[in-house]
Write a protein that holds these residues in place. Structure first.
Motif, PDB file in Angstrom:
ATOM      1  N   UNK A  68     -12.856   2.577  10.443  1.00  0.00           N
ATOM      2  CA  UNK A  68     -13.333   1.702   9.356  1.00  0.00           C
ATOM      3  C   UNK A  68     -12.169   0.971   8.703  1.00  0.00           C
ATOM      4  N   UNK A  69     -12.516   0.088   7.804  1.00  0.00           N
ATOM      5  CA  UNK A  69     -11.515  -0.605   7.008  1.00  0.00           C
ATOM      6  C   UNK A  69     -11.112   0.163   5.759  1.00  0.00           C
ATOM      7  N   UNK A  70     -11.671   1.353   5.565  1.00  0.00           N
ATOM      8  CA  UNK A  70     -11.373   2.140   4.365  1.00  0.00           C
ATOM      9  C   UNK A  70      -9.885   2.422   4.211  1.00  0.00           C
ATOM     10  N   UNK A  71      -9.249   2.903   5.259  1.00  0.00           N
ATOM     11  CA  UNK A  71      -7.841   3.285   5.124  1.00  0.00           C
ATOM     12  C   UNK A  71      -6.943   2.063   4.939  1.00  0.00           C
ATOM     13  N   UNK A  72      -7.350   0.928   5.473  1.00  0.00           N
ATOM     14  CA  UNK A  72      -6.618  -0.311   5.188  1.00  0.00           C
ATOM     15  C   UNK A  72      -6.706  -0.595   3.687  1.00  0.00           C
ATOM     16  N   UNK A  73      -7.880  -0.428   3.109  1.00  0.00           N
ATOM     17  CA  UNK A  73      -8.072  -0.655   1.678  1.00  0.00           C
ATOM     18  C   UNK A  73      -7.244   0.321   0.846  1.00  0.00           C
ATOM     19  N   UNK A  74      -7.166   1.572   1.273  1.00  0.00           N
ATOM     20  CA  UNK A  74      -6.356   2.562   0.555  1.00  0.00           C
ATOM     21  C   UNK A  74      -4.891   2.120   0.541  1.00  0.00           C
ATOM     22  N   UNK A  75      -4.392   1.716   1.702  1.00  0.00           N
ATOM     23  CA  UNK A  75      -2.998   1.275   1.790  1.00  0.00           C
ATOM     24  C   UNK A  75      -2.732   0.026   0.973  1.00  0.00           C
ATOM     25  N   UNK A  76      -3.635  -0.936   1.045  1.00  0.00           N
ATOM     26  CA  UNK A  76      -3.484  -2.159   0.246  1.00  0.00           C
ATOM     27  C   UNK A  76      -3.471  -1.837  -1.244  1.00  0.00           C
ATOM     28  N   UNK A  94       0.793  -1.298   8.937  1.00  0.00           N
ATOM     29  CA  UNK A  94       1.601  -2.519   8.917  1.00  0.00           C
ATOM     30  C   UNK A  94       0.905  -3.617   8.116  1.00  0.00           C
ATOM     31  N   UNK A  95      -0.392  -3.815   8.365  1.00  0.00           N
ATOM     32  CA  UNK A  95      -1.138  -4.855   7.644  1.00  0.00           C
ATOM     33  C   UNK A  95      -1.156  -4.576   6.137  1.00  0.00           C
ATOM     34  N   UNK A  96      -1.381  -3.323   5.755  1.00  0.00           N
ATOM     35  CA  UNK A  96      -1.385  -2.961   4.334  1.00  0.00           C
ATOM     36  C   UNK A  96      -0.024  -3.230   3.707  1.00  0.00           C
ATOM     37  N   UNK A  97       1.029  -2.980   4.456  1.00  0.00           N
ATOM     38  CA  UNK A  97       2.391  -3.204   3.958  1.00  0.00           C
ATOM     39  C   UNK A  97       2.682  -4.686   3.793  1.00  0.00           C
ATOM     40  N   UNK A  98       2.428  -5.425   4.824  1.00  0.00           N
ATOM     41  CA  UNK A  98       2.735  -6.857   4.839  1.00  0.00           C
ATOM     42  C   UNK A  98       1.886  -7.622   3.809  1.00  0.00           C
ATOM     43  N   UNK A  99       0.573  -7.429   3.894  1.00  0.00           N
ATOM     44  CA  UNK A  99      -0.328  -8.119   2.965  1.00  0.00           C
ATOM     45  C   UNK A  99      -0.121  -7.593   1.543  1.00  0.00           C
ATOM     46  N   UNK A 100      -0.013  -6.274   1.412  1.00  0.00           N
ATOM     47  CA  UNK A 100       0.127  -5.660   0.090  1.00  0.00           C
ATOM     48  C   UNK A 100       1.354  -6.125  -0.665  1.00  0.00           C
ATOM     49  N   UNK A 101       2.499  -6.155  -0.002  1.00  0.00           N
ATOM     50  CA  UNK A 101       3.729  -6.614  -0.662  1.00  0.00           C
ATOM     51  C   UNK A 101       3.616  -8.087  -1.034  1.00  0.00           C
ATOM     52  N   UNK A 102       3.052  -8.899  -0.152  1.00  0.00           N
ATOM     53  CA  UNK A 102       2.876 -10.334  -0.447  1.00  0.00           C
ATOM     54  C   UNK A 102       1.966 -10.545  -1.649  1.00  0.00           C
ATOM     55  N   UNK A 103       0.835  -9.855  -1.674  1.00  0.00           N
ATOM     56  CA  UNK A 103      -0.115 -10.003  -2.786  1.00  0.00           C
ATOM     57  C   UNK A 103       0.501  -9.467  -4.073  1.00  0.00           C
ATOM     58  N   UNK A 104       1.175  -8.336  -3.991  1.00  0.00           N
ATOM     59  CA  UNK A 104       1.823  -7.754  -5.181  1.00  0.00           C
ATOM     60  C   UNK A 104       2.798  -8.750  -5.801  1.00  0.00           C
ATOM     61  N   UNK A 105       3.643  -9.360  -4.985  1.00  0.00           N
ATOM     62  CA  UNK A 105       4.610 -10.347  -5.494  1.00  0.00           C
ATOM     63  C   UNK A 105       3.901 -11.498  -6.194  1.00  0.00           C
ATOM     64  N   UNK A 106       2.824 -11.984  -5.597  1.00  0.00           N
ATOM     65  CA  UNK A 106       2.086 -13.104  -6.202  1.00  0.00           C
ATOM     66  C   UNK A 106       1.410 -12.700  -7.513  1.00  0.00           C
ATOM     67  N   UNK A 107       0.868 -11.495  -7.559  1.00  0.00           N
ATOM     68  CA  UNK A 107       0.236 -11.019  -8.793  1.00  0.00           C
ATOM     69  C   UNK A 107       1.259 -10.852  -9.910  1.00  0.00           C
ATOM     70  N   UNK A 108       2.454 -10.398  -9.561  1.00  0.00           N
ATOM     71  CA  UNK A 108       3.524 -10.264 -10.554  1.00  0.00           C
ATOM     72  C   UNK A 108       3.960 -11.651 -11.035  1.00  0.00           C
ATOM     73  N   UNK A 109       4.119 -12.593 -10.110  1.00  0.00           N
ATOM     74  CA  UNK A 109       4.507 -13.959 -10.483  1.00  0.00           C
ATOM     75  C   UNK A 109       3.456 -14.598 -11.386  1.00  0.00           C
ATOM     76  N   UNK A 110       2.197 -14.300 -11.134  1.00  0.00           N
ATOM     77  CA  UNK A 110       1.103 -14.854 -11.945  1.00  0.00           C
ATOM     78  C   UNK A 110       0.896 -14.069 -13.241  1.00  0.00           C
ATOM     79  N   UNK A 111       1.729 -13.045 -13.453  1.00  0.00           N
ATOM     80  CA  UNK A 111       1.650 -12.190 -14.643  1.00  0.00           C
ATOM     81  C   UNK A 111       0.311 -11.455 -14.752  1.00  0.00           C
ATOM     82  N   UNK A 112      -0.291 -11.156 -13.611  1.00  0.00           N
ATOM     83  CA  UNK A 112      -1.513 -10.373 -13.564  1.00  0.00           C
ATOM     84  C   UNK A 112      -1.220  -8.901 -13.298  1.00  0.00           C
ATOM     85  N   UNK A 113       0.031  -8.624 -12.946  1.00  0.00           N
ATOM     86  CA  UNK A 113       0.472  -7.264 -12.654  1.00  0.00           C
ATOM     87  C   UNK A 113       1.905  -7.157 -13.152  1.00  0.00           C
TER      88      UNK A 113
END
Length: 181
Positions: free
Chosen positions: A28-36, A153-172
């Protein structure tokens, strides 16, 4: 942050419906969601999101794989995987908070999270389904190693990219160690 935790619980519910049925335990996609979730939110809020997800399913909402819900799923053969999600999310986030939020560290943390999920899930599968260890490993671990590495790998790559954008947008808040990588 409570709203964001709820959003990540909802994202987990949606990704849980991406299912490749195989005997005993579906992919399932559950563990991808956990990692993200853990890679983006860190230990505390990642774990809270997964607890919210588990509670939504425990009360009967069809948020688990194949639109299942209820306490019976959690105490059933595959429930150990669901129970492990908040532990894996906490550990993944904790590792990143203590080291650095970059793709390499996120990949290592997500692999450790995958090992936690597979270990707890397989132990419950073995005892609830009354399987031998070799049968539990064959149904609960081996089919997930390659796909788990891809999801890590996908959780790492996507997660770090999204995290950076959320921090830049001051949402995180980016109060923990950040890396340019």
């Amino acid at each position: 942050m409570i709203i964001i935790c709820g959003m990540f619980a909802a994202i987990t519910a949606v990704l849980s419906q991406l299912v490749i049925p195989i005997p005993l335990v579906p992919i399932t996609g559950q563990t991808l969601a956990v990692g993200l979730t853990a890679t983006i939110l860190g230990s505390k809020y990642g774990a809270i999101s997964m607890i919210c997800y588990m509670l939504l399913g425990a009360v009967g909402l069809p948020v688990f794989a194949e639109a299942k819900g209820g306490l019976g799923v959690i105490i059933g053969p595959t429930g150990g995987y669901i129970i492990s999600f908040f532990i894996a999310a906490f550990v993944i986030g904790f590792i990143l908070e203590k080291t650095s939020f970059n793709i390499a560290m996120a990949f290592i943390a997500n692999i450790i999270g995958m090992i936690i999920t597979l270990t707890i899930g397989t132990i419950q599968l073995k005892y609830v389904a009354d399987l031998t260890w070799s049968a539990a490993l064959a149904g609960g671990v081996y089919p997930f190693i390659i796909v788990g590495l891809i999801k890590a790998f996908l959780a790492s790559w996507i997660g770090i990219s999204v995290r950076k954008r959320l921090i830049q947008a001051k949402l995180l808040r980016g109060t923990t160690k950040q890396s340019a990588a």
